[in-house]
Design a protein around this motif. Structure first.
Motif: not given
Length: 403
Positions: A355-384
């Motif tokens: 398509y001439g421009e790159g598209r993404r599956i996740f907001l950011m990779s690795p996956l834990h950064h994807h959830y950070q981009k969704k404004n989930i606190h990193e402590s909650k991400i880690v525990v989950r």
């Protein structure tokens, strides 16, 4: 180092109380305790030394909440974990055991590669660190050492009993057995759960089988090591996940090193593998002790010094216990993190060509950064992620009966 001393005091000098050192459970408990003491008690001193040397993490601004505040946090904390593993293992394990030797070599080797990478990043101010090709060469080298040892060393055997071990009225009947030098592994969730690499790859020729086995070992060590490295992106994630995995492997090691339990659960009885319980105890103790300073907000990062080593050690433990095919389940968090990066990069390149421009599956990779981009606190991400890791460990242990 203490094992032969106490063995001599018990068997030759007959000193009362020294026989307790023969018990794996006692030595494992002491190894875990000492590991915790080293990482927690001396950890502050190590952090102060690292800070004095101005060994701080260079953090890129990725647009993640709290990311820039971590700039300057001491790194190379993996030295704490390595000390917490190596010292108790040397003191409480039988250092003449081939499996212990392999694990100690792996710990120091991959720790040294990670240390060199961190050193270049911090002292040489090169954000890229050690060139990828040199990391790969180091991982391939340790893979060759481990693979060749497991395949060719005469002490790496599986014990097959010609009559079952039984206990009647408190007396253990001595079983008849033979030690077999064979490249076998366990297939999870299968009734006839043994895979013989020599039979499976035998059609390619006897000379090719060991080469392919060593290549498989290289792939496993590299993949798990890099998976742990990628997972080490937010406070406490890699250390906590590794502790969970290490505890599950310790259970497998205890079962595989016990003639009665291994036969009851129909798993390989691997002579002398019980010593790995001591190593695993030190491994778990070091990871938990490191969390004292690495839990949010982190006072120190493990850096590649710790993360590359943790993944490599987990891989070698799985290989020695012939449970490498369980890695996708047991190390599922590492696998998901790895796969998320591969998917993101591959999809971005594909869509850019199409398509001439790159598209993404996740907001950011690795996956834990994807959830950070969704404004989930990193402590909650880690525990989950820890909870997912615990569930995967339970599923892995369930394979002992689910077939």
């Amino acid at each position: 180092m203490l094992y032969p001393i106490f063995d001599y005091l018990d068997s030759v000098m007959d000193v009362p109380g020294t026989g307790v050192f023969r018990y794996i459970s006692f030595r494992a408990g002491m190894a875990a305790l000492l590991s915790l003491i080293i990482t927690v008690t001396f950890g502050k001193n190590i952090i102060d030394w690292i800070r004095a040397k101005q060994i701080g993490e260079t953090v890129r601004d990725l647009g993640l909440a709290g990311q820039t505040e971590k700039k300057g946090t001491p790194t190379m904390g993996g030295l704490m974990i390595i000390a917490g593993i190596v010292i108790p293992t040397l003191l409480f394990a039988n250092v003449n055991n081939i499996y212990i030797i392999l694990l100690l070599i792996t710990t120091v080797w991959l720790g040294a590669i990670g240390f060199l990478d961190d050193y270049i990043k911090v002292f040489k101010k090169n954000k890229e660190g050690l060139a990828g090709r040199f990391k790969i060469v180091g991982q391939i080298t340790i893979g060759i050492i481990v693979g060749a040892t497991l395949y060719f060393h005469e002490g790496v055997v599986v014990r097959e009993f010609t009559n079952p071990v039984s206990i009647e009225e408190g007396v253990v009947e001595t079983p008849a057995f033979r030690d077999v030098k064979v490249a076998k592994t366990t297939i999870p969730f299968m009734k006839n759960n043994e895979l013989n690499y020599e039979n499976f790859l035998g059609f390619l020729g006897e000379s090719v089988t060991p080469v392919l086995y060593i290549l498989l070992v290289i792939f496993i060590i590299t993949a798990v090591s890099n998976g742990a490295n990628i997972t080490d992106g937010i406070d406490g994630l890699a250390a906590g996940t590794s502790a969970i995995i290490g505890l599950a492997i310790a259970i497998f090691a205890y079962i595989s090193g016990n003639a009665i339990f291994s036969q009851y659960l129909n798993v390989f009885f691997i002579p002398n593998s019980g010593e790995l319980v001591i190593f695993c105890a030190a491994f778990v103790g070091a990871c938990v002790g490191f969390l004292w300073y690495n839990a949010f907000p982190a006072q120190v990062f493990m850096g590649d010094t710790g993360s590359l080593m943790l993944g490599g050690v987990i891989a070698v433990l799985s290989l020695t216990l012939r449970k490498e095919l369980l890695i996708p389940v047991l190390c599922g968090v590492f696998v998901i993190e790895n796969v998320s990066v591969i998917m993101q990069v591959s999809y971005f390149k594909y869509t850019k060509r199409k398509y001439g421009e790159g598209r993404r599956i996740f907001l950011m990779s690795p996956l834990h950064h994807h959830y950070q981009k969704k404004n989930i606190h990193e402590s909650k991400i880690v525990v989950r992620f820890w909870i997912v890791g615990i569930l995967l460990a339970i599923i892995t242990l369930a394979t002992l009966k689910l077939r």
